[in-house]
Design a protein around this motif. Structure first.
Motif, PDB file in Angstrom:
ATOM      1  N   ILE A 149       0.854  -1.186   0.000  1.00  0.00           N
ATOM      2  CA  ILE A 149       0.000   0.000   0.000  1.00  0.00           C
ATOM      3  C   ILE A 149       0.891   1.237   0.000  1.00  0.00           C
ATOM      4  O   ILE A 149       1.852   1.314   0.784  1.00  0.00           O
ATOM      5  N   ASP A 150       0.592   2.177  -0.859  1.00  0.00           N
ATOM      6  CA  ASP A 150       1.404   3.390  -1.019  1.00  0.00           C
ATOM      7  C   ASP A 150       1.548   4.122   0.311  1.00  0.00           C
ATOM      8  O   ASP A 150       0.553   4.533   0.921  1.00  0.00           O
ATOM      9  N   ALA A 151       2.774   4.283   0.770  1.00  0.00           N
ATOM     10  CA  ALA A 151       3.021   4.917   2.067  1.00  0.00           C
ATOM     11  C   ALA A 151       2.765   6.415   2.045  1.00  0.00           C
ATOM     12  O   ALA A 151       2.570   7.025   3.107  1.00  0.00           O
ATOM     13  N   ARG A 152       2.759   7.032   0.883  1.00  0.00           N
ATOM     14  CA  ARG A 152       2.570   8.497   0.838  1.00  0.00           C
ATOM     15  C   ARG A 152       1.250   8.919   1.453  1.00  0.00           C
ATOM     16  O   ARG A 152       1.170   9.965   2.109  1.00  0.00           O
ATOM     17  N   THR A 153       0.221   8.126   1.243  1.00  0.00           N
ATOM     18  CA  THR A 153      -1.096   8.492   1.752  1.00  0.00           C
ATOM     19  C   THR A 153      -1.473   7.744   3.014  1.00  0.00           C
ATOM     20  O   THR A 153      -2.316   8.199   3.781  1.00  0.00           O
ATOM     21  N   LEU A 154      -0.837   6.580   3.253  1.00  0.00           N
ATOM     22  CA  LEU A 154      -1.224   5.755   4.402  1.00  0.00           C
ATOM     23  C   LEU A 154      -0.394   6.039   5.647  1.00  0.00           C
ATOM     24  O   LEU A 154      -0.919   6.100   6.759  1.00  0.00           O
ATOM     25  N   TYR A 155       0.907   6.198   5.491  1.00  0.00           N
ATOM     26  CA  TYR A 155       1.829   6.256   6.624  1.00  0.00           C
ATOM     27  C   TYR A 155       1.707   7.577   7.386  1.00  0.00           C
ATOM     28  O   TYR A 155       1.788   8.655   6.806  1.00  0.00           O
ATOM     29  N   ASN A 156       1.514   7.449   8.697  1.00  0.00           N
ATOM     30  CA  ASN A 156       1.491   8.629   9.559  1.00  0.00           C
ATOM     31  C   ASN A 156       2.763   8.667  10.393  1.00  0.00           C
ATOM     32  O   ASN A 156       3.527   9.622  10.298  1.00  0.00           O
ATOM     33  N   TRP A 157       2.983   7.637  11.212  1.00  0.00           N
ATOM     34  CA  TRP A 157       4.242   7.535  11.934  1.00  0.00           C
ATOM     35  C   TRP A 157       4.467   6.080  12.338  1.00  0.00           C
ATOM     36  O   TRP A 157       3.603   5.230  12.189  1.00  0.00           O
ATOM     37  N   GLY A 158       5.648   5.829  12.903  1.00  0.00           N
ATOM     38  CA  GLY A 158       5.993   4.500  13.383  1.00  0.00           C
ATOM     39  C   GLY A 158       7.257   3.985  12.730  1.00  0.00           C
ATOM     40  O   GLY A 158       7.380   4.007  11.501  1.00  0.00           O
ATOM     41  N   ALA A 159       8.226   3.554  13.561  1.00  0.00           N
ATOM     42  CA  ALA A 159       9.476   2.987  13.044  1.00  0.00           C
ATOM     43  C   ALA A 159       9.838   1.734  13.828  1.00  0.00           C
ATOM     44  O   ALA A 159      11.008   1.434  14.032  1.00  0.00           O
TER      45      ALA A 159
END
Length: 290
Positions: A149-159
């Motif tokens: 899933i494209d991280a540009r629109t999905l990813y908020n935070w978390g490492a």
């Protein structure tokens, strides 16, 4: 494609080290080495924009990436990561070569998603598509595949857990050094989000999630961020675990205190939240019926 790996762990966090070593041994990921984390207590200077713990975390992840061999993909874990039993099989399945072929720099094994209806539906539909059928008796980690899933629109935070491809190992160190030279102005994971959204980093989120923060790990976090409330930690952590390809035991209890809590006195905002929840269920149900 060969893979290297590390988990970041403070010298004083001996319990977490023992738990990670046991987990990695059980999963057969014995090539994932321990990297000693930079301790905030040892930092003499830092940016006022982030806490000393966040600064030390940023430096620790940067060190992991800059020390990596450039010709192999790198698995980076924080020491509170709970890994899915599906992870070894996914890593053997050719997913690393696929990430490289598609030009990805980074692939997150989990994240706190931006909670739009579109994003949550994408994760929910991925679960329904990839988990074994309910009632089959198969464990949740018996996946039929993995989605990008494209991280540009999905990813908020978390490492907590992520893969860096060889291409990413050529791109990311310079970006991180640039961010460090200017502060950094944001914690490590938020900085990654900025790189994704401005197009300087190409990334995906793997779904269903192949890792999740260990239950309650936020309670003994060393980051010292004053901006995170108990409600946000509990609800956000529960949301992340819901999309995990692993056991959900204790999830209801984790969210129980906040699940129906009156988080606002604004009656219209509470109505909006109720309407959004019900419409989400209708949309997810209608999609499943097609």
């Amino acid at each position: 494609m060969p893979m290297q790996g590390c988990y970041i762990n403070l010298e004083r966090s001996t319990d977490r080290r023992a738990a990670m070593d046991a987990q990695l041994h059980r999963l057969g990921l014995t090539g994932v080495r321990r990297q000693v984390a930079i301790d905030a207590q040892a930092l003499t200077t830092g940016s006022a924009s982030i806490t000393p713990g966040e600064h030390a975390c940023f430096l620790s992840h940067t060190e992991a990436i800059t020390r990596a061999s450039p010709g192999e993909a790198l698995l980076v874990l924080e020491d509170d990561a709970q890994l899915s039993e599906a992870l070894p099989a996914v890593l053997r399945s050719g997913v690393l070569a696929q990430l490289e072929a598609e030009g990805c720099d980074i692939a997150f094994l989990e994240c706190q998603p931006i909670t739009t209806t579109q994003n949550l539906l994408a994760l929910w539909h991925s679960l329904q598509r990839r988990l074994p059928p309910q009632g089959s008796g198969a464990p949740r980690h018996a996946l039929t595949g993995i989605d990008f899933i494209d991280a540009r629109t999905l990813y908020n935070w978390g490492a907590v857990a992520y893969l860096v491809t060889p291409k990413g190992l050529r791109v990311l160190p310079a970006l991180l050094q640039e961010a460090l030279a200017s502060g950094p102005a944001q914690p490590y994971d938020l900085t990654l989000g900025s790189f994704l959204r401005d197009g300087r980093l190409q990334g995906v989120v793997l779904s269903p999630f192949l890792a999740t923060p260990a239950s309650g790990s936020h309670a003994d976090s060393t980051l010292g961020s004053p901006s995170e409330s108990a409600a946000h930690d509990a609800l956000g952590g529960a949301l992340r675990r819901l999309f995990f390809a692993g056991p959900l035991e204790g999830l209801d209890a984790q969210a129980a205190a906040w699940r129906h809590a009156p988080l606002t006195d604004d009656p219209q905002l509470r109505l909006l939240a109720d309407l959004m929840a019900q419409l989400f269920v209708l949309t997810a149900r209608d999609h499943a019926a097609r």
